[in-house]
Design an enzyme around this catalytic site. Structure first.
Site, short mmCIF file in Angstrom:
data_model
loop_
_atom_site.label_atom_id
_atom_site.label_comp_id
_atom_site.label_asym_id
_atom_site.label_seq_id
_atom_site.Cartn_x
_atom_site.Cartn_y
_atom_site.Cartn_z
N GLU A 179 47.09 -17.36 -10.50
CA GLU A 179 48.09 -17.80 -9.54
C GLU A 179 47.89 -19.27 -9.17
O GLU A 179 48.85 -20.05 -9.10
CB GLU A 179 48.04 -16.93 -8.28
CG GLU A 179 48.32 -15.46 -8.54
CD GLU A 179 47.06 -14.65 -8.78
OE1 GLU A 179 47.02 -13.48 -8.35
OE2 GLU A 179 46.12 -15.18 -9.41
N ALA A 195 34.81 0.31 -40.20
CA ALA A 195 35.74 0.08 -41.31
C ALA A 195 35.42 1.10 -42.38
O ALA A 195 34.27 1.29 -42.75
CB ALA A 195 35.57 -1.33 -41.85
N SER A 219 14.36 2.67 -32.13
CA SER A 219 13.43 3.60 -31.47
C SER A 219 11.97 3.29 -31.79
O SER A 219 11.11 3.29 -30.91
CB SER A 219 13.75 5.04 -31.87
OG SER A 219 15.03 5.40 -31.42
#
Length: 362
Positions: A52, A154, A221
């Site tokens: 704004e 993909a 991990s």
């Protein structure tokens, strides 16, 4: 020209902030007087002017008596910038057309109420669905404190992400790959599993004009990541976090020396605790994560319930091979009614490929 035209222009303007306003929302604004656009703007960077105020700053004439179209309810609190409601009221604007409602508890309806209290006509929920689609990341983060997680993969038309020999470059076209770099710019972090790092030695950066590299998060991990990998070698240039399930002080120290941040977040099964990791990332200002690497990690993330959105790029190719990897690995579900349900949100052609987007049903 009509209200819809101007709001759609504000939506397009808002997209200009993609990748630069996090953790703030994407917002666009258009100011119209006597049927003419006299000012427009968008939130360009976090900490800088909101949409704004940018639109008012760019006005070519006095905005008194004009209408402003803004994709999100104007803010009414002090943050890094003062309230936009103050600027709108002082400008003499007579009418405010709002797209999305702001779920931020500091705003949530208060902005519209202040504007009405100042005698300004306020129209809410205009093209709300389209405006809401600008900010799923902001909406989730501001209401839960957790990152919005997108799973991207993909695959070929027969659902393969690599050949039986493990080769995957390239499945999709340049247009699809360029789109992926846009996703990397849009998300605060990119996450991959150690399997992807060991197989592909990726950079996981954003290679596009005006790009911004996301934070790299590697789920590892057992701390198997090679110190000479591309990820480690560039950790001083691109913020990188390696997450393990248990401590290994010697390897952690070696990684830290290279500029890699290490984190221990393990669950009872000896794997990275993804829910705890999301809380950690959210608590450290990461509002979004693009999950890009590894079928095992994809299944773990879906099982943990942290995935919100799916980007499925499909190439017009067939690889075959029973042993060829698929986008979502792991143990899999034992019955069709145990599946992870998706809701399609869009279908788009990218060169010779197709991108299908889904929301993950809760």
């Amino acid at each position: 020209m009509n209200d819809e035209f101007y709001m759609r222009r504000a939506i397009e303007l808002a997209k200009g902030g993609e990748g630069f306003v996090s953790p703030n929302p994407l917002v666009g604004a258009v100011i119209v007087k006597d049927g003419r656009v006299i000012g427009e703007g968008f939130h360009e960077r976090c900490g800088e002017l909101h949409a704004e105020r940018n639109a008012l700053k760019n006005c070519t004439e006095d905005p008194r008596g004009a209408d402003i179209y803004v994709t999100l309810e104007p803010c009414c609190h002090y943050g890094k910038q003062p309230p936009c409601t103050d600027a709108v009221i002082r400008s003499g604007i007579r009418r405010v057309v709002i797209g999305s409602r702001d779920p931020n508890p500091l705003v949530s309806g208060k902005g519209a109420k202040l504007l009405r209290g100042a005698g300004i006509e306020v129209v809410e929920d205009f093209l709300r669905d389209e405006c809401d689609r600008l900010n799923p990341i902001f909406f989730r983060y501001i209401t839960t404190g957790l990152p919005y997680v997108s799973l991207k993969y993909a695959m070929t038309a027969d659902g393969k992400i690599a050949t039986v020999t493990g080769r995957s470059r390239w499945i999709t076209s340049e247009a699809a790959r360029a789109h992926v770099h846009g996703l990397r710019r849009r998300h605060s972090a990119i996450m991959a599993g150690i399997g992807t790092v060991l197989a592909d030695d990726p950079m996981l950066n954003c290679r596009m004009e005006n790009g911004r590299d996301p934070i790299r998060v590697i789920c590892d991990s057992g701390l198997r990541i090679p110190l000479d990998s591309n990820i480690c070698r560039t950790a001083r240039e691109i913020e990188t976090i390696v997450v393990s399930a248990a401590e290994d002080k010697q390897k952690q120290s070696a990684l830290n020396t290279l500029g890699v941040k290490t984190l221990v977040s393990g669950d009872e099964s000896g794997r990275v605790d993804l829910k705890a990791l999301m809380k950690y990332l959210g608590g450290n200002g990461v509002d979004s994560v693009l999950l890009e690497g590894g079928g095992t990690l994809a299944y773990s993330a879906l099982s943990a319930g942290i995935v919100n959105h799916v980007y499925a790029y499909i190439a017009p190719k067939l690889f075959g091979g029973e042993a060829a990897k698929t986008p979502v690995g792991g143990a899999g579900v034992s019955s069709p009614n145990e599946c992870f349900m998706l809701k399609r949100t869009s279908v788009e052609e990218l060169g010779e490929d197709i991108l299908i987007e889904y929301d993950v049903s809760e």
